[in-house]
Design an enzyme around this catalytic site. Structure first.
Site, PDB file in Angstrom:
ATOM      1  N   TRP A 102       0.812  -1.226   0.000  1.00 34.13           N
ATOM      2  CA  TRP A 102       0.000   0.000   0.000  1.00 34.13           C
ATOM      3  C   TRP A 102       0.840   1.268   0.000  1.00 34.13           C
ATOM      4  CZ3 TRP A 102      -4.299  -0.218  -2.217  1.00 34.13           C
ATOM      5  CH2 TRP A 102      -5.145  -1.303  -2.074  1.00 34.13           C
ATOM      6  N   ASP A 173      -1.040   6.859   6.006  1.00 32.53           N
ATOM      7  CA  ASP A 173      -2.191   6.095   5.527  1.00 32.53           C
ATOM      8  C   ASP A 173      -2.617   5.155   6.651  1.00 32.53           C
ATOM      9  OD1 ASP A 173      -3.973   4.323   4.461  1.00 32.53           O
ATOM     10  OD2 ASP A 173      -2.702   3.628   2.823  1.00 32.53           O
ATOM     11  N   LYS A 197     -12.178  -1.011   7.055  1.00 35.42           N
ATOM     12  CA  LYS A 197     -11.416  -1.901   7.923  1.00 35.42           C
ATOM     13  C   LYS A 197     -11.956  -1.814   9.360  1.00 35.42           C
ATOM     14  CE  LYS A 197      -8.904  -2.314   4.197  1.00 35.42           C
ATOM     15  NZ  LYS A 197      -7.923  -1.507   3.524  1.00 35.42           N
TER      16      LYS A 197
HETATM   17  C1  PLP Z   1      -7.405  -1.117   2.157  1.00 28.40           C
HETATM   18  C2  PLP Z   1      -6.280  -0.219   2.119  1.00 28.40           C
HETATM   19  C3  PLP Z   1      -6.126   0.722   1.094  1.00 28.40           C
HETATM   20  C4  PLP Z   1      -7.080   0.819  -0.063  1.00 28.40           C
HETATM   21  O1  PLP Z   1      -8.246   1.451   0.318  1.00 28.40           O
HETATM   22  P1  PLP Z   1      -9.361   1.854  -0.740  1.00 28.40           P
HETATM   23  O2  PLP Z   1     -10.407   2.470   0.126  1.00 28.40           O
HETATM   24  O3  PLP Z   1      -9.807   0.601  -1.428  1.00 28.40           O
HETATM   25  O4  PLP Z   1      -8.757   2.819  -1.693  1.00 28.40           O
HETATM   26  C5  PLP Z   1      -5.040   1.573   1.162  1.00 28.40           C
HETATM   27  N1  PLP Z   1      -4.158   1.524   2.166  1.00 28.40           N
HETATM   28  C6  PLP Z   1      -4.273   0.613   3.167  1.00 28.40           C
HETATM   29  C7  PLP Z   1      -3.255   0.604   4.262  1.00 28.40           C
HETATM   30  C8  PLP Z   1      -5.328  -0.281   3.167  1.00 28.40           C
HETATM   31  O5  PLP Z   1      -5.440  -1.174   4.165  1.00 28.40           O
END
Ligand code: PLP
Length: 361
Positions: A102, A173, A197
């Protein structure tokens, strides 16, 4: 109804209580005789929901007054673009810490809008994957900000150390981190997270940032990703993802009720601890991450005999343990054990894994 434990990485399991409440209110929300899906986002009731959800989030995370909370569409990937568009310029350098899938994806998107300095922080120690301590991160002196991901959802890697870089803006993030453990918001300039999540379901995306970072932006930033426009419009520049927002508001209330971040962190650590302990003792399963960086949210593991993978997945499903297959880019297994996963689910998983090992290995 049979009890299913869903280990999906996202959209993931929601607290039972939240599902029950949403179900109960589905057709008649706030005594309006309508579903929240059918109500204007500018109605008094929805505006109240917005206000209350921000207050609850502020309380849960102890967000200081000089920070604002904005809500967007577009998930974390939307923010991969929004962050560089709002915080830097085309010819500027930014540091992107590479700790896994990610953070790499974020860097790839940012490259369209600025010059990225990729900082590799993955190392090995005694054949285990480990993240270098922050003081060893090779940051560019001139960079506008440092971007990193404290929990790599696919690799099952977490960075628990909090940043301490002098005069640097830190962007995180927090998609699979937010609300799972205590964080010191003051250490960050901006953090963002998609909801599917730990926060609710996909759709709504949360950005928490220092107010002073918000400025009149370059005219090419799409208005729906512009922090200044979002701030001026109370995050209602266009029609929001109202159901996802509503579900998040229920999750915040649930978290407050059970004792807040302190309590959930305690539960999360306990859950992860017993699962890793079992994996480490077993002969069939393995996890190759150093204990300093093992994720409490996404526990990855491999079967030493990979020929058993399909059987493992099939039988776990029959035993009501769902979605244990890791992302296709990585392979192996992953148990995502976010806030909503009860300890009972972990115990059931361990029992299944243990029986499977005895029978097949
Ligand atoms: C799930 C996830 C993403 C992607 O998220 P989207 O909402 O599908 O764009 C990005 N970064 C992390 C750390 C994630 O767990």
């Amino acid at each position: 109804m049979t009890c299913i434990y869903n280990f999906s990485a996202g959209p993931s399991m929601l607290p039972k209580e939240v599902i029950r409440k949403a179900h109960k209110e589905f057709k008649n929300w706030c005594n309006l005789g309508s579903s929240v899906l059918e109500i204007s986002h500018r109605s008094e009731e929805f505006l109240n929901l917005i206000k209350k959800s921000k207050q609850d989030l502020r309380t849960l995370l102890k967000i200081p007054k000089n920070y604002t909370i904005l809500f967007f569409h577009g998930g974390a990937r939307g923010q991969f673009a929004a962050v560089p568009m709002n915080l830097t310029k085309k010819n500027k350098i930014v540091d992107y810490i590479d700790s896994g899938y990610w953070s790499r994806q974020a860097a790839q998107e940012a490259r369209k809008y600025c010059t990225t300095n990729i900082v590799d922080v993955i190392s090995t120690k005694k054949r285990k994957k480990i993240i270098l301590p922050m003081k060893k991160w090779v940051i560019d002196n001139q960079s506008d900000y440092i971007h990193y991901c404290p929990n790599e959802t696919i690799e099952g890697l977490s960075i628990y150390e909090e940043p301490n870089f002098k005069n640097k803006k830190i962007v995180g993030d927090f998609s699979s981190t937010l609300l799972s453990r205590k964080i010191n918001i003051k250490k960050y300039s901006l953090i963002y997270a998609s909801a599917q999540k730990n926060i609710g379901t996909s759709g709504i995306t949360i950005v928490i940032l220092k107010k002073k970072l918000i400025q009149n932006n370059n005219s090419l930033t799409p208005s729906i990703l512009d922090y200044n426009i979002a701030l001026k419009n109370n995050s209602l520049f266009n029609t929001p993802v109202n159901f996802s927002w509503y579900l998040s508001s229920l999750v915040f209330k649930w978290l407050k009720k059970i004792g807040g971040i302190k309590e959930i962190e305690k539960r999360n650590i306990k859950k992860a601890k017993i699962l890793y302990k079992f994996i480490d003792k077993s002969k069939l399963y393995k996890n190759n991450i150093h204990k300093n960086n093992r994720s409490c949210m996404n526990v990855i593991f491999q079967l030493r005999n990979e020929k058993l993978n399909n059987l493992f997945l099939k039988q776990s499903q029959i035993n009501n343990l769902y979605a244990l297959k890791n992302h296709k880019v990585f392979g192996g297994m992953r148990a995502s054990i976010y806030n909503a996963m009860p300890i009972k689910g972990i115990k059931k998983l361990i029992k299944f894994m243990s029986n499977f090992e005895k029978k097949n290995f």
